[in-house]
Design a protein around this motif. Structure first.
Motif, short mmCIF file in Angstrom:
data_model
loop_
_atom_site.label_atom_id
_atom_site.label_comp_id
_atom_site.label_asym_id
_atom_site.label_seq_id
_atom_site.Cartn_x
_atom_site.Cartn_y
_atom_site.Cartn_z
N SER A 157 -4.33 -3.88 4.96
CA SER A 157 -5.42 -3.97 3.99
C SER A 157 -6.08 -5.34 4.14
O SER A 157 -5.40 -6.37 4.10
N ASP A 180 -3.80 -3.15 -5.60
CA ASP A 180 -3.08 -3.27 -4.32
C ASP A 180 -3.65 -4.50 -3.61
O ASP A 180 -4.76 -4.47 -3.09
N THR A 233 0.84 -1.20 0.00
CA THR A 233 0.00 0.00 0.00
C THR A 233 0.87 1.25 0.00
O THR A 233 0.55 2.25 -0.65
MG MG Z 1 -1.81 -2.85 2.31
#
Ligand code: MG
Ligand code: ATP
Length: 444
Positions: free
Chosen positions: A220, A248, A107
């Motif tokens: 994430s 991503d 990220t």
């Molecule tokens: Mg991430």
């Protein structure tokens, strides 16, 4: 023992549609404190390094580019993204994927500290891509006008969610009649300048699933795709729409390290499962001894979404993000092996698909009648489409395959694409039809 993973033949000499880079982030404070700052990577040059595993065994890895701890965000953009941005403006699809263990810097590479970051040292790929797109379009002058749109989706717990409209929480990924993957019904936002683009990206990112684990305070919990389309709106070039997709991924994680429980644990299992599906697709694409030519794109939403990127219908770049710490060496090794595998996805030389404006007929460039090639007829769309060739079955394909192809094309006119695709998959499984994704561009 010194194992040469990618040294011979040189990856630069292989023709591949996937540019593969590895990126090592700086050691974090925990790695410094708990492991005395020991690293598992020894730099040789910008393309090659020696990796040392837990047993001190050494392997040499080579990639198209290696970004070490001191690499700049701008260098990553210039090497990986800039050529793809240029292509997108010229109507060629491109995909950039960040892959790697949780906390490895995916990220950060994509967004920077956040997508609105203005410090040039920290700005990630997304804001730079936005700058690049608008700069290229501005330099085209007033003669050609372009329309740029942005969609953002995440794959969370195997569901595709629209990050601009949370009521759309189970979107369908399907192929259009040109065999390009699309997310059906996704919100498309028209972008008129960089400021608007960044504000929209920021708003979408706020809706993405993020959780705190022992490995990453802002981990994430979904795979996120940023989908830009660049469409010329002047009459002459109206067919050449370029699609630029940045993905991503959520990180692979060892649950004992992240301490995931409850919801985080369920997310981790789903993330790991879809990443395994991605690994299986890469293996199928690169394994020439595979009995069947079936590529299991349908095993997860992620592989379905990435079908164009991996199947040859896109210029693709993969950034393998890694921790340099010895404490993460087994995860780093597995990320590097994944990248090495992806580098072996082979493509055949670029093919052109040409659509006749008057009749709607399509040809491969090699099949185009001489009359059309000499320019007597208007060609509405000329796209460069590299095609994947994991196993060269195309020349052996039985004649009856053409017949099946024609029937499928007719069905596609009458039925939902998804139903036709299922039927097509059944024919492939039954051995009655060769896998079109393995043949690259398929002309119905
Ligand atoms: Mg991430
Ligand atoms: N190249 C870098 N330079 C400085 N800091 C970095 C770099 N890469 C990552 N970091 C920092 O490391 C931490 C983890 O990075 P990031 O969130 O990007 O990991 P990730 O790979 O996206 O993990 P996950 O899979 O859990 O989402 C963040 O605090 C980030 O700021």
């Amino acid at each position: 023992m010194n194992q040469d993973i990618e040294a011979s033949p040189s990856p630069k000499k292989q023709f591949s549609n996937v540019t593969v880079c590895s990126r090592f982030r700086p050691l974090n404070s925990k790695e410094r404190k708990d492991h005395g700052g020991q690293v598992c990577v020894c730099r040789i040059d910008d393309e090659t390094f020696v990796f040392k595993d837990e047993k001190e065994e050494e392997s040499t890895f080579s990639f198209d580019k290696v970004f070490y701890e001191d690499s700049l965000q701008a260098d990553v953009y210039e090497f990986i993204a800039l050529p793809i941005v240029r292509d997108a403006v010229n109507g060629v699809n491109g995909t950039i994927i960040t892959y790697g263990q949780t906390g490895a810097g995916k990220t950060y590479s994509m967004e920077g500290p956040n997508v609105l970051e203005s410090d040039d040292m920290k700005k990630g790929l997304l804001p730079r891509v936005v700058d690049g797109l608008f700069e290229h379009l501005a330099s085209a002058g007033d003669s050609i006008k372009y329309k740029i749109t942005l969609s953002m989706v995440e794959i969370y717990m195997e569901k595709v969610r629209d990050l601009f409209d949370l009521s759309k929480d189970n979107l369908v990924i399907k192929q259009n009649k040109d065999h390009e993957m699309l997310v059906s019904g996704v919100t498309e936002i028209h972008l008129s300048d960089t400021g608007e683009a960044l504000q929209n990206l920021h708003a979408g990112i706020q809706n993405r699933a993020v959780g705190e684990t022992q490995m990453n305070l802002a981990s994430s919990r979904s795979h996120c795709a940023y989908i830009f389309t660049v469409q010329p709106v002047s009459t002459r070039d109206r067919g050449r729409t370029g699609k630029l997709v940045l993905v991503d991924l959520a990180g692979s994680e060892k649950v004992e390290k992240t301490g995931a429980e409850g919801k985080l644990l369920e997310e981790a299992k789903t993330i790991n499962k879809s990443l395994s599906a991605l690994g299986n697709v890469i293996n199928a694409l690169t394994c020439s001894s595979s009995k069947s030519n079936h590529i299991p794109y349908r095993d997860s939403k992620l592989t379905r979404l990435l079908q164009d990127a991996l199947g040859g219908n896109s210029r693709t770049a993969l950034i393998c993000c890694c921790s340099p710490s010895t404490s993460n060496s087994s995860e780093t090794f597995s990320t590097l092996r994944f990248g090495t595998r992806a580098k072996h996805i082979k493509t055949s030389p670029t093919a052109k698909r040409i659509i006749d404006e008057e009749t709607g007929a399509r040809w491969n460039a090699l099949d185009v009648p001489a009359k059309e090639e000499s320019g007597e007829r208007t060609l509405a769309e000329v796209k460069l489409i590299p095609t994947v060739k994991p196993i060269d079955h195309a020349s052996d394909a039985p004649k009856k395959d053409d017949h099946h192809g024609r029937i499928l094309a007719k069905l596609r006119e009458r039925l939902d694409d998804e139903d036709v695709n299922l039927l097509e998959e059944l024919l492939i499984l039954e051995g009655m039809l060769f896998d079109p994704s393995a043949e690259g561009v398929r002309i119905p």
